[in-house]
Design a protein around this motif. Structure first.
Motif, PDB file in Angstrom:
ATOM      1  N   PHE A  32      13.837  -0.694  -2.220  1.00  0.00           N
ATOM      2  CA  PHE A  32      12.727  -0.305  -2.030  1.00  0.00           C
ATOM      3  C   PHE A  32      12.827  -0.271  -0.120  1.00  0.00           C
ATOM      4  O   PHE A  32      11.942   0.978   0.106  1.00  0.00           O
ATOM      5  CB  PHE A  32      11.585  -1.318  -2.320  1.00  0.00           C
ATOM      6  N   PRO A  33      13.550  -1.599   0.458  1.00  0.00           N
ATOM      7  CA  PRO A  33      13.242  -0.913   1.732  1.00  0.00           C
ATOM      8  C   PRO A  33      13.855   0.824   2.202  1.00  0.00           C
ATOM      9  O   PRO A  33      13.012   1.412   3.603  1.00  0.00           O
ATOM     10  CB  PRO A  33      13.732  -1.775   2.414  1.00  0.00           C
ATOM     11  N   MET A  60       0.025   3.388   6.811  1.00  0.00           N
ATOM     12  CA  MET A  60       0.353   2.440   7.689  1.00  0.00           C
ATOM     13  C   MET A  60      -0.410   0.584   6.684  1.00  0.00           C
ATOM     14  O   MET A  60       0.416  -0.134   6.905  1.00  0.00           O
ATOM     15  CB  MET A  60      -0.577   2.275   8.827  1.00  0.00           C
ATOM     16  N   GLN A  61      -1.634   1.247   6.385  1.00  0.00           N
ATOM     17  CA  GLN A  61      -2.431   0.026   5.968  1.00  0.00           C
ATOM     18  C   GLN A  61      -1.353  -0.788   4.297  1.00  0.00           C
ATOM     19  O   GLN A  61      -0.842  -1.760   4.047  1.00  0.00           O
ATOM     20  CB  GLN A  61      -3.472   0.248   4.794  1.00  0.00           C
ATOM     21  N   VAL A  62      -0.253   0.896   3.390  1.00  0.00           N
ATOM     22  CA  VAL A  62      -0.016   0.256   2.726  1.00  0.00           C
ATOM     23  C   VAL A  62       1.166  -0.405   2.963  1.00  0.00           C
ATOM     24  O   VAL A  62       2.224  -1.018   2.160  1.00  0.00           O
ATOM     25  CB  VAL A  62       0.545   1.757   1.447  1.00  0.00           C
ATOM     26  N   VAL A  63       2.279  -0.103   3.860  1.00  0.00           N
ATOM     27  CA  VAL A  63       3.357  -0.461   4.477  1.00  0.00           C
ATOM     28  C   VAL A  63       3.366  -1.798   4.653  1.00  0.00           C
ATOM     29  O   VAL A  63       3.804  -2.693   4.265  1.00  0.00           O
ATOM     30  CB  VAL A  63       4.061   0.464   5.209  1.00  0.00           C
ATOM     31  N   HIS A  70       4.863  -8.642  -0.636  1.00  0.00           N
ATOM     32  CA  HIS A  70       6.208  -9.289  -1.675  1.00  0.00           C
ATOM     33  C   HIS A  70       6.320 -10.542  -0.728  1.00  0.00           C
ATOM     34  O   HIS A  70       7.307 -11.190  -1.723  1.00  0.00           O
ATOM     35  CB  HIS A  70       7.471  -8.032  -1.032  1.00  0.00           C
ATOM     36  N   MET A  71       6.017 -10.803   0.379  1.00  0.00           N
ATOM     37  CA  MET A  71       5.842 -11.868   0.737  1.00  0.00           C
ATOM     38  C   MET A  71       5.800 -13.070  -0.096  1.00  0.00           C
ATOM     39  O   MET A  71       6.131 -14.585  -0.468  1.00  0.00           O
ATOM     40  CB  MET A  71       5.860 -12.723   2.254  1.00  0.00           C
ATOM     41  N   LEU A 114      10.318  -6.208   5.755  1.00  0.00           N
ATOM     42  CA  LEU A 114      10.864  -6.074   3.946  1.00  0.00           C
ATOM     43  C   LEU A 114      12.340  -5.675   3.588  1.00  0.00           C
ATOM     44  O   LEU A 114      12.823  -6.573   2.743  1.00  0.00           O
ATOM     45  CB  LEU A 114      10.310  -4.467   3.740  1.00  0.00           C
ATOM     46  N   GLU A 115      13.287  -5.246   5.366  1.00  0.00           N
ATOM     47  CA  GLU A 115      14.164  -5.229   4.775  1.00  0.00           C
ATOM     48  C   GLU A 115      14.815  -6.632   4.630  1.00  0.00           C
ATOM     49  O   GLU A 115      15.522  -6.492   3.767  1.00  0.00           O
ATOM     50  CB  GLU A 115      14.924  -4.885   6.112  1.00  0.00           C
TER      51      GLU A 115
END
Length: 172
Positions: A32-33, A60-63, A70-71, A114-115
């Motif tokens: 994903f990342p 940008m809000q989605v990112v 995910h956290m 995310l990475e």
């Protein structure tokens, strides 16, 4: 409107979740990342403000949401592995998406989160055995117990779901 809200459909847990499916889901989470970076690499700050549907989040809000969500999922997995069926803490994702950090066109910090997060998360997921995969947490909003194998599927879907949102927003 429903096809814009759920461009790949809603998540439906299969009746049988086998090892092959879990590995496919973990791969989707792992990749994903990189896929996200490819989707947004050439976008301008103006492009990042494009939405995938009326009254929907912008790119940008989605990112930033993906980093937040995910956290939370990573922590829920760790809680399920270390506690006896814990009750997780839900959060108001729409309110989080309205906060200043989620409306910052500099998405680099969320990409970095995310990475690193996905590296750790998939390392953890790859290590789970059958007993671990059946461990659960209680979600007080849905009033349901969610096991880790289903959680892996939900978040593989979540990755694809939001990539589809970004692809739609880029064409608007």
């Amino acid at each position: 409107m429903e096809h814009l809200k759920y461009p790949i459909g809603k998540f439906k847990s299969p009746e049988i979740i086998n090892e092959t499916l879990i590995k496919e889901w973990i791969k989707a989470i792992r990749d994903f990342p990189t896929q996200l970076k490819l989707e947004i690499k050439d976008l301008t700050p103006s492009d990042l403000k494009k939405t995938y549907r009326p009254n929907g989040w912008n790119i940008m809000q989605v990112v930033h949401h993906c980093a937040d969500s995910h956290m939370n999922s990573f922590i829920r997995c760790k809680l399920a592995l270390t506690e006896d069926t814990p009750t997780i803490k839900p959060y108001h994702e729409n309110l989080w998406a309205a906060l200043p950090d989620a409306n910052n066109p500099s998405v680099e910090s969320s990409l970095i989160i995310l990475e690193g997060l996905h590296q750790r998360w998939t390392l953890l997921l790859d290590s789970l055995n059958a007993d671990d995969l059946n461990k659960s947490y209680f979600h007080p909003e849905s009033k349901s117990f969610v096991n880790l194998k289903t959680t892996i599927g939900i978040y593989a879907w979540h990755c694809e779901h939001h990539l589809a949102h970004i692809k739609i927003a880029k064409t608007s």
